[in-house]
Design an enzyme around this catalytic site. Structure first.
Site, PDB file in Angstrom:
ATOM      1  N   CYS A  81       0.121  -4.397  -3.562  1.00  0.00           N
ATOM      2  CA  CYS A  81       0.664  -3.608  -2.668  1.00  0.00           C
ATOM      3  C   CYS A  81       2.081  -4.324  -2.106  1.00  0.00           C
ATOM      4  CB  CYS A  81      -0.314  -3.354  -1.467  1.00  0.00           C
ATOM      5  SG  CYS A  81       0.086  -2.235  -0.014  1.00  0.00           S
ATOM      6  N   ILE A  82       2.223  -4.400  -0.919  1.00  0.00           N
ATOM      7  CA  ILE A  82       3.526  -4.765  -0.437  1.00  0.00           C
ATOM      8  C   ILE A  82       3.849  -6.107  -1.324  1.00  0.00           C
ATOM      9  CG2 ILE A  82       4.700  -5.960   1.317  1.00  0.00           C
ATOM     10  CD1 ILE A  82       3.475  -3.941   3.216  1.00  0.00           C
TER      11      ILE A  82
END
Length: 611
Positions: A343-344
């Protein structure tokens, strides 16, 4: 007249309604007294904290002007509006007709059925009882009419249209008959059977959640006392071998006699805690990876407080993956590693790889991305929250403490699946008066983290709002222009077919940016289950396309893809094992140049925000 021997000051025994034992009445009165006392305290706290000077915005999301502009466009075509109203009226008339026929004993087909996977109307009464069936169909007809009407309004830009559509759906979800005591058959039945005790218990649950959220409603999605990090979640054995102000680096104990020479570094997102990859032994990606012969290192991010409000994106790169690379070399003697960014954490890893490429740093030989976006032209529904007015409101909110409260981000993600993550718990906890069921995934979901203001603002503006990471030199880190096209190492990209946070079509765009070999894989399910899907579960499926080059769009890639049953983990293992060097004797955490600091999962991950 006063009876002999009875004082006026004595409290009379409550008179029980017919059929209700006096003990139940006393219990109910005690519950009401407790609710009244707690409610009074909450109101006093609210009054004390509320700013009478009006500095608290009444419309922090700036929806008023958005819907005013939208309404003006809608009213500009009165004929279309009248036509839409007539269409809805005709549908109501048809519904009333078939309902009347059903009341007369005739068999009729429903005009509206819930969408596949809509759990709100699972109770048989929604179908078997005429009144509740009518309520359900009336709601579904109105909801679909409203969303259809909103989408057909002309003259508004795409961004405003998406924003109006999203918040219209939030309103539609909120007013579902399943969310109200008198129109939900399960709640009506429970209220009758318990003589209203479910509603009293539900009100107590509501007050508890407001108290837990320190004045804000913090809905419990699970029994938060049923789990403890390091005891029944995040239990894979290992040691913390390095730490700084921003992270702890965990080296996990081997489960094989030999391991690959090239260690594996996992960089999770900093908006959640890493143990989504280590919830329990049977679905732990970390435990499974050690079982395949990888020496696994995982970054455990700190839960920042007032001392760390100055942290910026550069710090997360330098004190995160770059610091971890140096520590891994000390711990193992191995200079080169492979990496995973989730994800991030994947967005950060892409930035780091481009930074390293510009400096001729070859310490990462291959990288995997789990549901990670680097081109944000199509960010999905999270893009609804990204415009100048809303970003300014977020930044103003963060400026008070220097960080974003964990609950604020959690609420945003919950809104993306409001029926599952908000309203189902409103019904269960507050209307049915039940305690939420113990569920490790929802425990992790509620165990949220704060984010430093400068870091979060940088990420939202540079990635989501301006999409600068995908542009060569769009962002600069430590005087180094970041160009993702310089990433030439082998890359494995995973996306979730039903991901509502990082849409697959958005994740796929990375295949057109990196210059090295890219293997793209589309997994069944979403942002979590699409990743955490061990082979032993035999769930979902995945798609692969072995053409020489990835086509420009996901749709084109899917057209030539082949579906495979079950988990994709074995495909990834085959891909990475070929890039991980020869086998060697297993490494024991703490036996290298870096001594063990403490047992996994470490102390950083145990810092909680909401109990």
């Amino acid at each position: 007249m006063i009876q002999k021997g009875k004082r006026m000051s004595e409290t009379p025994t409550p008179t029980a309604p017919p059929g209700v034992p006096p003990a139940d009445v006393e219990k109910m009165q005690a519950a009401i007294a407790n609710i009244a006392e707690r409610s009074q305290k909450l109101l006093q706290d609210f009054a004390a904290n509320y700013k009478a000077d009006g500095s608290q915005p009444a419309d922090p999301l700036h929806l008023t002007q958005t819907f005013m502009d939208f309404t003006a466009k809608m009213l500009a075509d009165p004929n279309r509006l009248v036509q839409a109203q007539m269409e809805l009226w005709q549908q109501y008339m048809k519904l009333w007709q078939v309902t009347t026929q059903r009341m007369l004993g005739q068999q009729v087909e429903p005009l509206a059925e819930p969408a596949k996977g809509d759990k709100r109307f699972n109770d048989p009464a929604w179908k078997d009882e005429v009144v509740f069936d009518y309520l359900k169909q009336s709601y579904l007809l109105t909801a679909r009419w409203l969303q259809g009407t909103v989408k057909e309004v002309e003259g508004i830009d795409d961004k405003t249209a998406r924003k109006v559509d999203f918040y219209t759906r939030q309103f539609i979800d909120a007013v579902s008959p399943s969310n109200f005591a008198m129109t939900n058959p399960q709640v009506v039945k429970a209220t009758v059977e318990s003589r209203g005790e479910n509603l009293l218990k539900g009100l107590q649950n509501l007050l508890t959640d407001i108290e837990r959220g320190k004045g804000k409603l913090a809905i419990r999605q699970t029994d938060m006392n049923a789990f403890k990090v390091g005891e029944n979640v995040a239990t894979s054995p290992g040691k913390v071998v390095y730490q700084n102000d921003l992270m702890q680096l965990i080296q996990y104990a081997p489960t094989t006699a030999e391991v690959y020479a090239v260690p594996l570094l996992i960089v999770p997102p900093w908006i959640n805690k890493f143990y989504i990859l280590d919830l329990k032994p049977e679905n732990s990606f970390i435990r499974w990876a050690t079982g395949q012969g990888y020496t696994v290192f995982v970054i455990s991010w700190v839960n920042p407080d007032e001392r760390l409000t100055g942290l910026v994106f550069d710090d997360y790169m330098k004190l995160g993956p770059l610091a971890a690379l140096g520590a891994i070399e000390q711990a193992t003697g191995q200079r080169q590693v492979s990496a995973i960014g989730y994800c991030i954490g994947g967005t950060l890893m892409a930035t780091t790889l481009a930074y390293m490429a510009a400096r001729d740093d070859d310490r990462i030989v291959a990288c995997t991305f789990f549901t990670a976006q680097v081109d944000f032209t199509e960010p999905g529904e999270l893009g609804v929250f990204i415009d100048e007015d809303q970003l300014a409101s977020i930044e103003e909110m963060m400026s008070k403490k220097g960080y974003l409260e964990a609950g604020d981000m959690a609420t945003t993600f919950n809104l993306l699946r409001a029926n599952d993550l908000i309203w189902s718990f409103v019904v269960n906890n507050y209307l049915m008066g039940k305690d939420p069921f113990p569920f490790d995934l929802l425990y992790w979901n509620a165990d949220a983290t704060r984010m430093p203001a400068a870091l979060h603002s940088y990420y939202l503006r540079n990635m989501y709002q301006n999409n600068l990471l995908s542009r060569p030199g769009g962002i600069v880190i430590d005087n180094v222009p970041i160009d993702l096209r310089k990433i030439a190492i082998p890359v494995y990209i995973q996306a979730g077919k039903e991901d509502h946070i990082a849409p697959a079509r958005s994740v796929y765009k990375a295949t057109q940016l990196y210059s090295g070999p890219v293997r793209f894989m589309l997994a069944g399910s979403g942002h979590i289950a699409g990743v955490v899907n061990p082979p032993s579960a035999k769930k979902y499926q995945h798609w692969l396309n072995d053409t020489a080059a990835n086509p420009p769009t996901l749709a084109e890639w899917q057209a030539g893809a082949k579906e495979f049953p079950g988990s994709w983990w074995n495909d990834w293992d085959k891909w990475l094992s070929e890039k991980s060097g020869p086998k060697m004797p297993a490494r024991v955490p703490g036996d290298g140049a870096l001594p063990a600091i403490e047992d996994a999962p470490g102390s950083y991950v145990k810092v909680r925000v909401v109990e």
